[in-house]
Design a protein around this motif. Structure first.
Motif, PDB file in Angstrom:
ATOM      1  N   TYR A 327      -8.948  15.268 -18.722  1.00  0.00           N
ATOM      2  CA  TYR A 327      -8.746  16.242 -19.606  1.00  0.00           C
ATOM      3  C   TYR A 327      -9.717  16.268 -20.423  1.00  0.00           C
ATOM      4  CZ  TYR A 327      -3.878  16.546 -18.044  1.00  0.00           C
ATOM      5  OH  TYR A 327      -2.684  16.813 -17.276  1.00  0.00           O
ATOM      6  N   THR A 328     -11.014  17.377 -20.528  1.00  0.00           N
ATOM      7  CA  THR A 328     -11.980  17.221 -21.361  1.00  0.00           C
ATOM      8  C   THR A 328     -11.892  18.479 -22.215  1.00  0.00           C
ATOM      9  OG1 THR A 328     -13.300  18.620 -19.790  1.00  0.00           O
ATOM     10  CG2 THR A 328     -13.544  16.234 -19.459  1.00  0.00           C
ATOM     11  N   HIS A 329     -10.991  19.197 -22.287  1.00  0.00           N
ATOM     12  CA  HIS A 329     -10.753  20.040 -23.448  1.00  0.00           C
ATOM     13  C   HIS A 329      -9.364  20.612 -23.574  1.00  0.00           C
ATOM     14  CE1 HIS A 329     -12.648  23.142 -25.970  1.00  0.00           C
ATOM     15  NE2 HIS A 329     -11.548  23.716 -25.756  1.00  0.00           N
ATOM     16  N   TRP A 330      -8.857  20.523 -24.674  1.00  0.00           N
ATOM     17  CA  TRP A 330      -7.492  21.400 -24.998  1.00  0.00           C
ATOM     18  C   TRP A 330      -7.629  21.714 -26.605  1.00  0.00           C
ATOM     19  CZ3 TRP A 330      -6.682  16.042 -24.059  1.00  0.00           C
ATOM     20  CH2 TRP A 330      -6.368  15.287 -25.367  1.00  0.00           C
ATOM     21  N   GLU A 331      -7.096  22.948 -26.895  1.00  0.00           N
ATOM     22  CA  GLU A 331      -7.109  23.098 -28.421  1.00  0.00           C
ATOM     23  C   GLU A 331      -5.654  22.791 -29.233  1.00  0.00           C
ATOM     24  OE1 GLU A 331      -8.900  27.040 -28.801  1.00  0.00           O
ATOM     25  OE2 GLU A 331     -10.162  26.959 -27.747  1.00  0.00           O
ATOM     26  N   MET A 332      -4.695  22.853 -28.492  1.00  0.00           N
ATOM     27  CA  MET A 332      -3.419  22.577 -28.924  1.00  0.00           C
ATOM     28  C   MET A 332      -2.761  21.329 -28.487  1.00  0.00           C
ATOM     29  SD  MET A 332      -1.424  26.489 -29.027  1.00  0.00           S
ATOM     30  CE  MET A 332       0.013  25.982 -29.647  1.00  0.00           C
ATOM     31  N   TYR A 333      -2.650  21.181 -27.276  1.00  0.00           N
ATOM     32  CA  TYR A 333      -2.172  20.386 -26.732  1.00  0.00           C
ATOM     33  C   TYR A 333      -2.455  20.061 -25.168  1.00  0.00           C
ATOM     34  CZ  TYR A 333       1.736  22.988 -24.657  1.00  0.00           C
ATOM     35  OH  TYR A 333       2.266  24.017 -24.325  1.00  0.00           O
ATOM     36  N   ALA A 334      -2.232  18.953 -24.412  1.00  0.00           N
ATOM     37  CA  ALA A 334      -2.561  18.977 -22.954  1.00  0.00           C
ATOM     38  C   ALA A 334      -1.205  19.110 -22.338  1.00  0.00           C
ATOM     39  CB  ALA A 334      -3.279  17.489 -22.619  1.00  0.00           C
ATOM     40  N   ILE A 335      -0.242  18.082 -22.629  1.00  0.00           N
ATOM     41  CA  ILE A 335       1.127  18.152 -21.557  1.00  0.00           C
ATOM     42  C   ILE A 335       2.028  18.371 -22.694  1.00  0.00           C
ATOM     43  CG2 ILE A 335       2.608  16.954 -20.329  1.00  0.00           C
ATOM     44  CD1 ILE A 335       0.243  15.131 -19.607  1.00  0.00           C
ATOM     45  N   ASN A 344       5.555  11.417 -16.040  1.00  0.00           N
ATOM     46  CA  ASN A 344       5.043  10.375 -15.677  1.00  0.00           C
ATOM     47  C   ASN A 344       3.607  10.553 -15.712  1.00  0.00           C
ATOM     48  OD1 ASN A 344       4.974   7.707 -14.667  1.00  0.00           O
ATOM     49  ND2 ASN A 344       6.025   8.083 -13.023  1.00  0.00           N
ATOM     50  N   SER A 345       2.787   9.890 -16.735  1.00  0.00           N
ATOM     51  CA  SER A 345       1.529  10.060 -16.861  1.00  0.00           C
ATOM     52  C   SER A 345       0.791   8.701 -16.530  1.00  0.00           C
ATOM     53  CB  SER A 345       1.237  10.562 -18.360  1.00  0.00           C
ATOM     54  OG  SER A 345      -0.314  10.446 -18.440  1.00  0.00           O
ATOM     55  N   LYS A 346      -0.179   8.650 -15.340  1.00  0.00           N
ATOM     56  CA  LYS A 346      -0.341   7.487 -14.892  1.00  0.00           C
ATOM     57  C   LYS A 346      -2.153   7.489 -14.700  1.00  0.00           C
ATOM     58  CE  LYS A 346       2.307   7.694 -11.586  1.00  0.00           C
ATOM     59  NZ  LYS A 346       3.029   7.389 -10.184  1.00  0.00           N
ATOM     60  N   GLY A 347      -2.790   6.820 -15.193  1.00  0.00           N
ATOM     61  CA  GLY A 347      -4.286   6.643 -14.971  1.00  0.00           C
ATOM     62  C   GLY A 347      -5.267   8.121 -15.411  1.00  0.00           C
ATOM     63  N   ASN A 348      -4.651   8.820 -16.313  1.00  0.00           N
ATOM     64  CA  ASN A 348      -5.534   9.920 -16.484  1.00  0.00           C
ATOM     65  C   ASN A 348      -6.623   9.696 -17.676  1.00  0.00           C
ATOM     66  OD1 ASN A 348      -3.984  12.170 -15.272  1.00  0.00           O
ATOM     67  ND2 ASN A 348      -2.268  10.890 -16.415  1.00  0.00           N
ATOM     68  N   ARG A 349      -7.465  10.376 -17.924  1.00  0.00           N
ATOM     69  CA  ARG A 349      -8.411  10.244 -18.942  1.00  0.00           C
ATOM     70  C   ARG A 349      -8.111  11.347 -19.881  1.00  0.00           C
ATOM     71  NH1 ARG A 349     -14.937   9.767 -18.123  1.00  0.00           N
ATOM     72  NH2 ARG A 349     -14.763  11.830 -17.239  1.00  0.00           N
ATOM     73  N   TYR A 350      -7.705  11.312 -20.987  1.00  0.00           N
ATOM     74  CA  TYR A 350      -7.669  12.273 -22.060  1.00  0.00           C
ATOM     75  C   TYR A 350      -8.555  12.219 -23.223  1.00  0.00           C
ATOM     76  CZ  TYR A 350      -2.948  12.421 -19.957  1.00  0.00           C
ATOM     77  OH  TYR A 350      -1.729  12.399 -19.201  1.00  0.00           O
ATOM     78  N   THR A 351      -9.600  13.306 -23.219  1.00  0.00           N
ATOM     79  CA  THR A 351     -10.737  13.237 -24.346  1.00  0.00           C
ATOM     80  C   THR A 351     -10.111  14.412 -25.358  1.00  0.00           C
ATOM     81  OG1 THR A 351     -12.261  12.718 -22.911  1.00  0.00           O
ATOM     82  CG2 THR A 351     -13.079  13.846 -24.860  1.00  0.00           C
ATOM     83  N   ALA A 352      -9.680  14.002 -26.435  1.00  0.00           N
ATOM     84  CA  ALA A 352      -9.173  14.934 -27.644  1.00  0.00           C
ATOM     85  C   ALA A 352     -10.333  15.618 -28.096  1.00  0.00           C
ATOM     86  CB  ALA A 352      -8.593  13.843 -28.800  1.00  0.00           C
TER      87      ALA A 352
END
Length: 433
Positions: A327-335, A344-352
């Protein structure tokens, strides 16, 4: 779509050279040399009987896929394709992939792993990019291919952009395989799967999709009917099951890039590239539609890129595993979600994003905290960048997570290389893809 570099070096080759791929075929392939019994240079079709709508199956039993169970010979691999992504490592390093196209069907993971598509059918070559008649489609067109009753593995004779006149209503047991050519479905209505099953969509671009309808549209050789105005989704599932969407590039549609509603289940969305859109992915119809309590979906190895706002995905009721995405871009939220989905969120990369008020990966819609604090949402092994954070809830050891788990995640530190080639691949015959 942006083109991502191939992260190749000796270190990654050594690390990943021991990775394996699971092969799950149980039936022999049909001949790959025929297209409806004719030479592969021809693109002809035939009319057959219609199929009845199929209702979705119930909850699928948890199944942890073991990539050690069927060891593959990896000595010919190069570091540019042995990335640790279990789907890609199953087929991408084969330089003869064009002659072994149907091997792709053995590489699915997650809840959509049983989608065979057109594996047990003949090849159909799309030679004509036109779509002039939604009721009597011309042989050689994509519409003519997808409505046939028998299983078909659909490929393309050359690069093409297909501007559909009406929604593309797919019949069961079809694969749309764009590998080897630059294939776009755009600037018109796009793909709809309604009460069908066993669909694979791979290696195409779907973008700038628009509403259409108030028209007759054929869905099988023996049936056509009136379609009201569509939403303008890129890919729409309505009561569909056993669906795998892989290496598809999606952007800029009127409504959602990918929506699955009204009892759809057994879905995997993998290796796809999402960009330039507001409401990206909707999984489940509404808070009141309780039939979606049996929905199970896997979202894995995707890149959620620039210009995205929300819904990556937005879930209701069902069971959702979100594994090794970037996840390299979101403006409000991702999930996001409502109506007590299991996340069940596992092993993701979240870049705010830079916005200090949009660092939270999660969003519970229109529900007070004293209600959603019992929903089972958890983060395991995720990597949080630039202040991103995930708000968990529910019981950490809930049995619900077993209904939202089929894929063992890789380390989140490796997400970049495993998703580097998300989206439609520039495959060329005679070399590894």
């Amino acid at each position: 779509m942006a083109t991502f570099p191939s992260f190749s070096n000796t270190l990654f080759f050594i690390v990943f050279a021991s990775l394996q791929c699971t092969v799950s075929s149980s039936r022999p392939l049909l001949s790959s040399t025929n297209v409806y019994g004719h030479s592969a240079a021809e693109a002809v079709g035939r009319m057959d009987t219609d199929t009845q709508p199929q209702t979705p199956v119930g909850l699928r039993q948890p199944q942890q896929r073991s990539f050690n169970s069927s060891r593959r010979e990896l000595s010919y691999y190069t570091s540019s394709c042995a990335t640790g992504n279990p789907i890609d490592d199953c087929w991408r390093c084969d330089p003869d992939w064009e002659s072994n196209r149907k091997k792709l069907a053995d590489c699915a993971i997650g809840f959509g792993r049983d989608a065979v598509g057109g594996k047990h059918g003949e090849f159909y070559i799309v030679t004509d990019s036109s779509d002039n008649d939604a009721v009597t489609p011309k042989p050689g067109t994509l519409r003519h291919a997808v409505i046939q009753t028998e299983p078909l593995w659909i490929i393309f004779s050359h690069d093409m952009t297909i501007v559909l006149k009406e929604e593309l209503l797919m019949n069961s047991y079809k694969t749309i395989d764009g590998r080897g050519h630059d294939v776009h479905i755009s600037n018109g209505p796009c793909i709809t799967m309604q009460y069908v099953s066993n669909i694979i969509i791979h290696g195409i671009h779907v973008h700038d999709c628009k509403p259409a309808g108030n028209a007759m549209v054929r869905s099988s050789p023996t049936h056509y009917g009136w379609r009201t105005i569509s939403d303008g989704d890129g890919i729409s599932l309505f009561g569909a099951r056993d669906v795998w969407v892989d290496h598809v590039s999606l952007a800029r549609c009127t409504d959602g890039l990918l929506d699955a509603i009204m009892g759809s289940t057994a879905i995997t969305v993998s290796n796809s590239y999402f960009t330039q859109h507001n409401k990206v992915m909707l999984l489940s119809h509404s808070d009141d539609y309780v039939a979606d309590k049996s929905m199970q979906a896997t979202i894995a190895f995707n890149h959620f890129g620039e210009g995205l706002v929300q819904r990556m995905p937005r879930c209701r009721h069902g069971f959702f595993e979100i594994v090794n995405n970037d996840y390299t871009h979101w403006e409000m939220y991702a999930i996001g979600g409502s109506a007590a989905p299991t996340i069940n969120s596992k092993g993701n990369r979240y870049t705010a994003p830079a916005n200090p008020y949009a660092k939270d990966v999660t969003m519970r819609m229109d529900t007070a905290e004293n209600k959603w604090d019992t929903w089972d949402w958890r983060s395991e092994g995720d990597l949080f960048v630039n202040g991103a954070f995930f708000v968990p809830s529910g019981a950490g050891a809930s049995s619900n997570y077993e209904k939202a788990a089929t894929v063992g995640p890789k380390s989140s530190a490796l997400v970049g290389i495993m998703t580097a080639n998300a989206g439609a691949l520039p495959c060329k015959a005679g070399s590894a893809c």
